[in-house]
Design an enzyme around this catalytic site. Structure first.
Site, PDB file in Angstrom:
ATOM      1  N   SER B 162      39.498  25.876  38.414  1.00 43.64           N
ATOM      2  CA  SER B 162      39.556  24.998  37.246  1.00 43.64           C
ATOM      3  C   SER B 162      40.709  25.409  36.328  1.00 43.64           C
ATOM      4  O   SER B 162      41.833  25.554  36.808  1.00 43.64           O
ATOM      5  CB  SER B 162      38.202  25.037  36.531  1.00 43.64           C
ATOM      6  OG  SER B 162      38.027  23.933  35.684  1.00 43.64           O
ATOM      7  N   ASP B 328      34.060  16.918  43.869  1.00 44.45           N
ATOM      8  CA  ASP B 328      34.601  17.258  42.543  1.00 44.45           C
ATOM      9  C   ASP B 328      35.361  16.036  42.013  1.00 44.45           C
ATOM     10  O   ASP B 328      36.398  15.668  42.550  1.00 44.45           O
ATOM     11  CB  ASP B 328      35.553  18.459  42.688  1.00 44.45           C
ATOM     12  CG  ASP B 328      36.162  18.913  41.356  1.00 44.45           C
ATOM     13  OD1 ASP B 328      35.971  18.230  40.331  1.00 44.45           O
ATOM     14  OD2 ASP B 328      36.825  19.971  41.358  1.00 44.45           O
ATOM     15  N   HIS B 361      32.407  19.816  40.794  1.00 42.01           N
ATOM     16  CA  HIS B 361      33.392  20.786  40.324  1.00 42.01           C
ATOM     17  C   HIS B 361      32.819  22.199  40.256  1.00 42.01           C
ATOM     18  O   HIS B 361      33.499  23.172  40.562  1.00 42.01           O
ATOM     19  CB  HIS B 361      33.892  20.352  38.951  1.00 42.01           C
ATOM     20  CG  HIS B 361      34.947  21.249  38.389  1.00 42.01           C
ATOM     21  ND1 HIS B 361      36.173  21.404  38.987  1.00 42.01           N
ATOM     22  CD2 HIS B 361      34.959  22.057  37.295  1.00 42.01           C
ATOM     23  CE1 HIS B 361      36.906  22.263  38.281  1.00 42.01           C
ATOM     24  NE2 HIS B 361      36.183  22.677  37.258  1.00 42.01           N
TER      25      HIS B 361
END
Lengths: 394, 394
Positions: B162, B328, B361
């Site tokens: 991320s 995601d 995610h």
């Protein structure tokens, strides 16, 4: 823009500043899913076109979460064109030269129909959260009362997108004999966990605003504008596709060529969202927003039929046109497909069109040619089947 | 859990209550993209394992938006296990029996590194929004200062998911000769319009809270908990896939069998989100949240290379392993694919794995076997190429 309608015993009808209003007195309460009876009940509505002699050309348009009855006329608050002018008007698919179009503000709304801002007769102050919870079925029951009041037995069509599409599905399930054709658009037969999650964020944003005053802001002369704006911003993202945002805004800066490295609206998308939030609070009531989102969240049509959506539509004679948009991630194509499967299993007549567009959920409000053409084709065919005269040559 | 490190002239190093802290004095300011110099600078960090004699086994782990340096130890505030215990520890892919693992709180953070809650030496009060805007590159520059301070020339690997993955990409672009291997996971080379939009909702939620006090809440004894909780709720939805939410929560009611028709947390997903919001505010600073989200929004690696991401990686000798997760939707597989294309165009060595999972995610934080196996395989091969001794037999 309106036509005279019959008065019925027990009802009073008065002109509201911007709409017709049907009043239902103590003898005609609205029975609500939450167990309460709502009375008195006002329903504010608009009509367009002329009801034919055998009352066979009426189309009910159901509005979405923050929509209202102003489908095809200038909005009395914002001055903007009606929200479905692409679909409703002379020569449009929902042709007001041909059909008698009715649209009413839903129960719990804030444009003239009884909602949380209405006076609670038992307290003399606005309902606020004392209004019983409203469901999609309650909205539809109230619409049926209005249709009765207008003296119409069978609707030629019920059409709507998003929360409006939920009402369409509920109409077809609850009053199958009163719906000749149905257009549920960009919708779902139940709210998913993610749908509920986004709505809950919006509600928490409203309720976190100290100006919300536990729902009593109207009496206290406050408006929870900041919380409601945040709620609208979050929701607005779900109405647009990732691709459309990227194409329209991308990473473009607002009125500058280099970043200022501040918390101002640096990117155009930020400015756009802030504008969406701020303009929304001028036209929408915060408590109504809570009720509307909750109504969607409770929606699960199959649950009323033992968990089988097919049973909801069993033996339906209604002709359906189900429309989805391939970039809609709020109520994705798969949700429409589930409706179609249930309709097929229930033996209904159904067309299904998944429209290719990058416009996301909002596509149903926009001039998307394939969508307009699909709607026109379906309604024209349904009109022939209904024995309605052909459209005027324009 | 920590190893002794060399002291360098001009630096003081003291133990913080929960981490090591590197202090950089007036002679070593951090040059920031926003044009300012940040001084003094504290960097709080954790290390695990032992640095080998030739300093060739160091792995830098970069944390995500609301992560911190507590990768593999109990969190000092929450008491929960480290956020990447699935990946980092004895016998894990980032094997602390084999590698020397470093993780530091990013600049602008709130776990000991200089951030908006730190005292501004020129005013004697917390920086608040007087802290210069922080970018991903600023974070990486500060990490490079820490790596210098630790006497390490080349990192065996930089890894993170991320926002941590953005730092990995920035490391590889800015200091290619210092990065032997890189694992950017569940990330993107730039923030999309939708990414910015969600972050902006979160910032507006924080700033709409009157307890935020224009960022001066610490001095005024307030905490904008409600706004920060709403921000976290909105963000949290983007970390999970629609499918995972449906599988885990669906439309299940909270502690009841029939709806109460109220605005309480009626559905389990509502209760879950409220908990996520409330527990977040106990461990995270609201202003840091503003800075972290802004840093991601500004991230557009290609923009620094004339719009060409391939140029950012031109001639790179770093070995890359790019990992995405197919569910995601925050940083979708297509964003990782764009990184891979650029790496290929730049002539880099790159493996790309799109892991099939419904976890969205957040999968990079979870025990997803294919992801763990992929990471282990990549790091083992890179270690062989680096000439590191094989893992101990366990």
């Amino acid at each position: 823009m309106t036509v005279p309608v019959n008065k019925t015993a027990g009802l009073r009808e008065v002109d509201a500043p911007h709409s017709l209003v049907a009043h239902f007195g103590p003898d005609r309460p609205l029975a609500m899913d939450a167990g309460a009876e709502l009375s008195p009940l006002r329903i504010a509505y608009q009509t367009y076109g002329v009801l034919n002699a055998d009352k066979s050309n009426a189309i009910l348009v159901c509005h979405a979460l923050t929509g209202d009855q102003h489908v095809a006329n200038e909005h009395p608050v914002t001055g903007k064109p009606g929200w479905w002018q692409t679909m409703v008007g002379p020569g449009r698919p929902i042709d007001t030269d041909r059909y008698f179009v009715i649209s009413s503000n839903v129960v719990g709304g804030c444009m003239g129909t009884t909602g949380p801002a209405s006076l609670n007769p038992s307290t003399g102050r606005p309902y606020g959260l004392e209004l019983p919870m409203v469901t999609i079925r309650d909205m539809v029951r109230a619409q049926a009362m209005l249709i009765d009041h207008l003296g119409i037995e069978t609707l030629f069509c019920v059409a709507g997108g998003s929360m409006g599409g939920m009402q369409v599905l509920q109409w077809a399930a609850t009053y199958p004999e009163r719906v000749f054709a149905a257009m549920p658009i960009a919708t779902a037969a139940k709210h998913s966990s993610q749908n509920i999650a986004f709505h809950e964020v919006g509600r928490q944003a409203v309720m976190a605003d100290p100006d919300w005053r536990k729902g009593r802001y109207l009496e206290e002369g406050q408006i929870p504008t900041k919380g409601l704006a945040v709620a609208r911003m979050a929701a607005h993202i779900t109405y647009l596709s990732d691709e459309a945002l990227q194409n329209k805004f991308g990473r473009k800066l607002q009125d500058r060529t280099a970043p200022t490295f501040s918390f101002d609206a640096e990117f155009q998308i930020e400015n756009y969202l802030r504008y969406q939030g701020m303009s929304f609070v001028d036209r929408f009531d915060a408590n109504s927003y809570l009720y509307m989102t909750r109504a969607c969240d409770y929606f699960d049509l199959a649950a009323d039929y033992g968990g089988s959506l097919a049973l909801a539509f069993k033996g339906a004679k209604t002709r359906f046109c189900v429309v989805s948009f391939n970039s809609d991630w709020l109520y994705p194509t798969s949700a429409s497909r589930a409706i179609v499967h249930a309709l097929n299993a229930g033996g209904a007549s159904v067309s299904f069109v998944d429209i290719e567009t990058d416009r996301g959920h909002d596509a149903f409000l926009l001039n998307v040619p394939d969508f307009i053409a699909t709607s026109r084709g379906f309604l024209d065919a349904a009109a022939r089947a209904r024995g309605l005269p052909p459209a005027r040559t324009r």
